[in-house]
Every structure is written in structure tokens, then in C-alpha cells.
Write a protein that holds these residues in place. Structure first.
Motif, PDB file in Angstrom:
ATOM      1  N   MET A  87       0.835  -1.211   0.000  1.00 20.33           N
ATOM      2  CA  MET A  87       0.000   0.000   0.000  1.00 20.33           C
ATOM      3  C   MET A  87       0.867   1.258   0.000  1.00 20.33           C
ATOM      4  N   LEU A  88       0.404   2.238  -0.748  1.00 21.02           N
ATOM      5  CA  LEU A  88       1.063   3.549  -0.796  1.00 21.02           C
ATOM      6  C   LEU A  88       0.063   4.582  -0.293  1.00 21.02           C
ATOM      7  N   PHE A  89       0.447   5.333   0.732  1.00 20.02           N
ATOM      8  CA  PHE A  89      -0.484   6.259   1.372  1.00 20.02           C
ATOM      9  C   PHE A  89      -0.359   7.661   0.788  1.00 20.02           C
ATOM     10  N   GLN A  90      -1.327   8.514   1.158  1.00 18.90           N
ATOM     11  CA  GLN A  90      -1.370   9.869   0.619  1.00 18.90           C
ATOM     12  C   GLN A  90      -0.123  10.671   0.984  1.00 18.90           C
ATOM     13  N   GLN A  91       0.290  10.563   2.245  1.00 15.77           N
ATOM     14  CA  GLN A  91       1.479  11.285   2.697  1.00 15.77           C
ATOM     15  C   GLN A  91       2.643  10.302   2.795  1.00 15.77           C
ATOM     16  N   ILE A 161      -0.197  -6.960  -6.013  1.00 18.39           N
ATOM     17  CA  ILE A 161      -1.194  -5.893  -6.134  1.00 18.39           C
ATOM     18  C   ILE A 161      -0.681  -4.675  -5.371  1.00 18.39           C
ATOM     19  N   LEU A 162      -0.784  -3.523  -6.023  1.00 17.79           N
ATOM     20  CA  LEU A 162      -0.350  -2.277  -5.387  1.00 17.79           C
ATOM     21  C   LEU A 162      -1.592  -1.415  -5.153  1.00 17.79           C
ATOM     22  N   LEU A 163      -1.802  -1.037  -3.878  1.00 19.07           N
ATOM     23  CA  LEU A 163      -2.963  -0.233  -3.494  1.00 19.07           C
ATOM     24  C   LEU A 163      -2.464   1.179  -3.233  1.00 19.07           C
ATOM     25  N   LEU A 164      -3.059   2.160  -3.895  1.00 18.20           N
ATOM     26  CA  LEU A 164      -2.536   3.531  -3.778  1.00 18.20           C
ATOM     27  C   LEU A 164      -3.660   4.470  -3.358  1.00 18.20           C
ATOM     28  N   ASP A 165      -3.477   5.143  -2.231  1.00 19.98           N
ATOM     29  CA  ASP A 165      -4.523   6.010  -1.684  1.00 19.98           C
ATOM     30  C   ASP A 165      -4.171   7.483  -1.920  1.00 19.98           C
ATOM     31  N   GLU A 166      -4.663   8.043  -3.011  1.00 19.34           N
ATOM     32  CA  GLU A 166      -4.386   9.437  -3.377  1.00 19.34           C
ATOM     33  C   GLU A 166      -2.916   9.794  -3.149  1.00 19.34           C
ATOM     34  N   PRO A 167      -1.985   8.996  -3.694  1.00 19.63           N
ATOM     35  CA  PRO A 167      -0.583   9.174  -3.313  1.00 19.63           C
ATOM     36  C   PRO A 167       0.045  10.456  -3.839  1.00 19.63           C
ATOM     37  N   PHE A 168      -0.549  11.047  -4.892  1.00 21.80           N
ATOM     38  CA  PHE A 168       0.101  12.205  -5.512  1.00 21.80           C
ATOM     39  C   PHE A 168      -0.683  13.495  -5.280  1.00 21.80           C
ATOM     40  N   ALA A 169      -1.693  13.419  -4.406  1.00 25.79           N
ATOM     41  CA  ALA A 169      -2.610  14.557  -4.237  1.00 25.79           C
ATOM     42  C   ALA A 169      -1.902  15.807  -3.733  1.00 25.79           C
ATOM     43  N   SER A 170      -0.849  15.644  -2.917  1.00 29.30           N
ATOM     44  CA  SER A 170      -0.226  16.850  -2.370  1.00 29.30           C
ATOM     45  C   SER A 170       0.999  17.303  -3.166  1.00 29.30           C
ATOM     46  N   LEU A 171       1.212  16.716  -4.342  1.00 28.39           N
ATOM     47  CA  LEU A 171       2.352  17.125  -5.171  1.00 28.39           C
ATOM     48  C   LEU A 171       1.941  18.232  -6.139  1.00 28.39           C
ATOM     49  N   ASP A 172       2.914  19.058  -6.553  1.00 31.87           N
ATOM     50  CA  ASP A 172       2.606  20.092  -7.543  1.00 31.87           C
ATOM     51  C   ASP A 172       2.324  19.433  -8.894  1.00 31.87           C
ATOM     52  N   THR A 173       1.683  20.180  -9.796  1.00 32.11           N
ATOM     53  CA  THR A 173       1.206  19.624 -11.072  1.00 32.11           C
ATOM     54  C   THR A 173       2.321  18.952 -11.874  1.00 32.11           C
ATOM     55  N   PHE A 174       3.527  19.574 -11.907  1.00 33.79           N
ATOM     56  CA  PHE A 174       4.604  19.033 -12.751  1.00 33.79           C
ATOM     57  C   PHE A 174       5.122  17.719 -12.169  1.00 33.79           C
ATOM     58  N   THR A 175       5.351  17.721 -10.850  1.00 32.70           N
ATOM     59  CA  THR A 175       5.844  16.499 -10.204  1.00 32.70           C
ATOM     60  C   THR A 175       4.801  15.399 -10.328  1.00 32.70           C
ATOM     61  N   GLN A 176       3.534  15.810 -10.189  1.00 32.03           N
ATOM     62  CA  GLN A 176       2.436  14.841 -10.288  1.00 32.03           C
ATOM     63  C   GLN A 176       2.459  14.159 -11.665  1.00 32.03           C
ATOM     64  N   ALA A 177       2.609  14.969 -12.717  1.00 28.31           N
ATOM     65  CA  ALA A 177       2.600  14.419 -14.078  1.00 28.31           C
ATOM     66  C   ALA A 177       3.763  13.437 -14.269  1.00 28.31           C
ATOM     67  N   HIS A 178       4.945  13.815 -13.765  1.00 32.41           N
ATOM     68  CA  HIS A 178       6.137  12.962 -13.879  1.00 32.41           C
ATOM     69  C   HIS A 178       5.942  11.633 -13.186  1.00 32.41           C
ATOM     70  N   ILE A 179       5.485  11.705 -11.952  1.00 30.71           N
ATOM     71  CA  ILE A 179       5.385  10.494 -11.133  1.00 30.71           C
ATOM     72  C   ILE A 179       4.256   9.593 -11.646  1.00 30.71           C
ATOM     73  N   GLN A 180       3.222  10.205 -12.228  1.00 33.11           N
ATOM     74  CA  GLN A 180       2.159   9.391 -12.848  1.00 33.11           C
ATOM     75  C   GLN A 180       2.748   8.598 -14.013  1.00 33.11           C
ATOM     76  N   GLU A 181       3.606   9.263 -14.813  1.00 30.80           N
ATOM     77  CA  GLU A 181       4.239   8.566 -15.948  1.00 30.80           C
ATOM     78  C   GLU A 181       5.136   7.433 -15.446  1.00 30.80           C
ATOM     79  N   GLU A 182       5.891   7.724 -14.364  1.00 28.17           N
ATOM     80  CA  GLU A 182       6.778   6.691 -13.807  1.00 28.17           C
ATOM     81  C   GLU A 182       5.963   5.497 -13.314  1.00 28.17           C
ATOM     82  N   LEU A 183       4.820   5.788 -12.693  1.00 30.30           N
ATOM     83  CA  LEU A 183       3.976   4.709 -12.183  1.00 30.30           C
ATOM     84  C   LEU A 183       3.462   3.838 -13.334  1.00 30.30           C
TER      85      LEU A 183
END
Ligand SMILES: Nc1ncnc2c1ncn2[C@@H]1O[C@H](COP(=O)(O)OP(=O)(O)OP(=O)(O)O)[C@@H](O)[C@H]1O
Ligand SMILES: [Mg+2]
Length: 262
Positions: A87-91, A161-183
């Protein structure tokens, strides 16, 4: 490398989750929810704040138990946590006294899953672009880097199975886009099933092949959208706009239905 297994099949069978409070009426959060997650799916649980998304993820993790119904992983009823589900948590929750390297290795070490652990930790740190920070303490990292360490830690044991609970919600838009691609790249290469909770429709459409809309009190599934576009995806794909509008329309209807009942 450890022997790789295929991603898990998950069956959620008529689950209800009720929280009981002393001296107050019980709170039914989820009611009669059923759906199946096929091996290798990237499933999104999309719903407004407080509708029960984390509750559903905790049930899948085995951190909580359904009041009624059951959840099966490859046919076996889930009764508790298991290393096959990570599991990957929000914070980002890292141990501040350990280095980045030690944080990533920590879970595997305590489970005695140490076969080629050095290699695996180094490999995931490299994938996450964190090799140069292996000896740093978490306090020196940005939020995005810390969340990437958590992602490396969640994947180093090769969960099914990887469970992810809003893991990128507190990241800025650019970092969010990058990490989504990495995921997405990791999901394509590492062969796990992903269940990702969010209330961000664009994130849902970019990541998921199946989007489950949760709404109502108690919450139930109002719709399941299939996003058939291949990965890696173009965020500007014209079909995404259509899907976005359909999802917004469904939420509007669910919201209006709730207001009518009030
Ligand atoms: N351990 C608990 N004990 C009692 N009530 C709980 C517990 N966990 C969640 N709830 C209640 O269940 C409901 C759903 O909570 P949950 O955290 O699952 O929502 P959520 O959709 O994840 O919200 P958010 O998007 O804000 O994270 C809330 O009313 C919450 O107060
Ligand atoms: Mg939540």
C-alpha cells in the motif's frame, strides 16, 4: 531476481462496511459492493471526499474487515495483511532515522525477504532516479522525492497488487505528471495489479483502464467506465474529453439525487 508471479485476481463480493460508535447509530459507509479486478488491471476508485474510498482500499489491503460479504484474492478470502499486497499512502511515511536505502529495504528485511535485496533496492532507486540520495535521510528530500522513495519501498518486494490512496494529491502539477508517468512505466514493466484511489478525474482517465465511480450514502458503485486507450497515454487524447464529460455527468446526477433525498 526472485521468481515473478502474475498479478492477482480480486473478487469483491457483496461487501458492506459499517462502523459502530458507542452510544450513536452505526454508520454504514459501503453497502453491497461487488466488482472484480482482473490480473494486471489498473483500477481507479473515483469518488468525492468521505464517500468511503480509503475504507474500500483498507478492506482490500486486509487492514480492515467487511461487516458483510468477502473479498477474495485468487480465490482465497482476505483475512489480514499480506506481502503480496502493498500500500502507498497519501502522505509519504518514511522512518526519519533511516537512510533512503534503508527505508526502501526495511519491509523486506523485517519479513526476511533478503534474497538479492541489495540488487533490488539499488534497481528501484535507479528507476526512481534516487541513486544519488541512497545515503540521505528523508528529511532532506522534497515531497515528490519522498513519495518516489515510498513507491520504491512498496515495489521492492515485488507485490502482486499495489494499493494507492491518493498518493500524488499533495504534489505540484509538474511532479504529479512525472510520477504518474513513472507509475505507468512501472506497472507496464513490473506486472502488478494497481488499485488507485483519487478524486481527480484527469488523473483517473490518464492512469486507469477501469474507473469505478463510488457515490451515495452509503456508497455504492454508480458506474464503471472502461478506458481502452493504450499506454503510455497522450493526455490530450480527444476521447478523454468525452470520458471526462460522462463522468462529470454521472457525478452531477448522483449529487442531485443526494440533494433530493436531504
Ligand atoms: N476507522 C474508522 N472508524 C469510524 N469511522 C470511520 C473510520 N474510517 C472511516 N470512517 C468514516 O467512514 C467514512 C468514509 O471515510 P473514508 O476515509 O473511507 O472516505 P474517503 O472517501 O477516503 O475520503 P477522503 O477522500 O476525504 O480521503 C467517513 O464518514 C469516515 O468518518
Ligand atoms: Mg481517503
Amino acid at each position: 531476481m526472485p521468481c515473478r508471479k502474475f498479478a492477482l485476481q480480486i473478487d469483491i463480493e457483496k461487501i458492506t462496511k459499517t462502523y459502530a460508535y458507542a452510544g450513536k447509530p452505526a454508520h454504514v459507509v459501503l453497502k453491497d459492493i461487488s466488482f472484480a479486478i482482473a490480473p494486471g488491471d489498473f483500477v481507479i476508485i473515483l469518488g468525492e471526499s468521505g464517500c468511503g474510498k480509503t475504507t474500500l482500499l483498507n478492506l482490500l489491503a486486509g487492514l480492515e474487515h467487511p461487516t458483510k460479504g468477502c473479498i477474495r484474492a485468487d480465490g482465497e478470502i482476505i483475512t489480514g495483511i499480506h506481502p503480496s499486497r502493498s500500500m502507498l499512502f497519501q502522505q509519504p511515511a518514511l522512518l526519519p532515522w533511516l537512510t533512503v536505502w534503508e527505508n526502501v529495504a526495511y519491509g523486506c528485511k523485517i519479513r526476511n525477504d533478503t534474497d538479492k535485496l541489495d540488487y533490488r533496492v539499488n534497481q528501484f532507486l535507479e528507476i526512481m532516479g534516487l541513486t544519488g540520495f541512497a545515503d540521505s535521510r528523508p528529511g532532506l528530500l522534497s515531497l515528490g522525492m519522498a513519495q518516489r522513495v515510498c513507491l520504491a519501498r512498496a515495489l521492492v518486494g515485488h507485490p502482486r497488487i499495489l494499493l494507492l490512496d491518493e498518493p500524488f494529491a499533495s504534489l505540484d502539477t509538474f511532479t504529479q505528471a512525472h510520477i504518474q508517468e513513472e507509475l505507468v512505466n512501472l506497472w507496464l514493466s513490473e506486472n502488478f495489479t494497481a488499485v488507485f484511489v483519487t478524486h481527480d478525474i484527469d488523473e483517473a482517465i490518464y492512469l486507469g483502464n477501469k474507473i469505478i465511480l463510488l457515490a451515495g450514502e452509503p456508497a455504492n458503485i454508480t458506474d464503471i467506465f472502461t478506458v481502452e486507450e493504450t499506454y503510455p497515454r497522450d493526455r490530450n487524447h480527444p476521447r478523454f474529453k468525452e470520458i471526462r464529460n460522462s463522468i462529470l455527468e454521472r457525478f452531477k446526477n448522483a449529487y442531485l439525487a443526494k440533494r433530493t433525498l436531504l
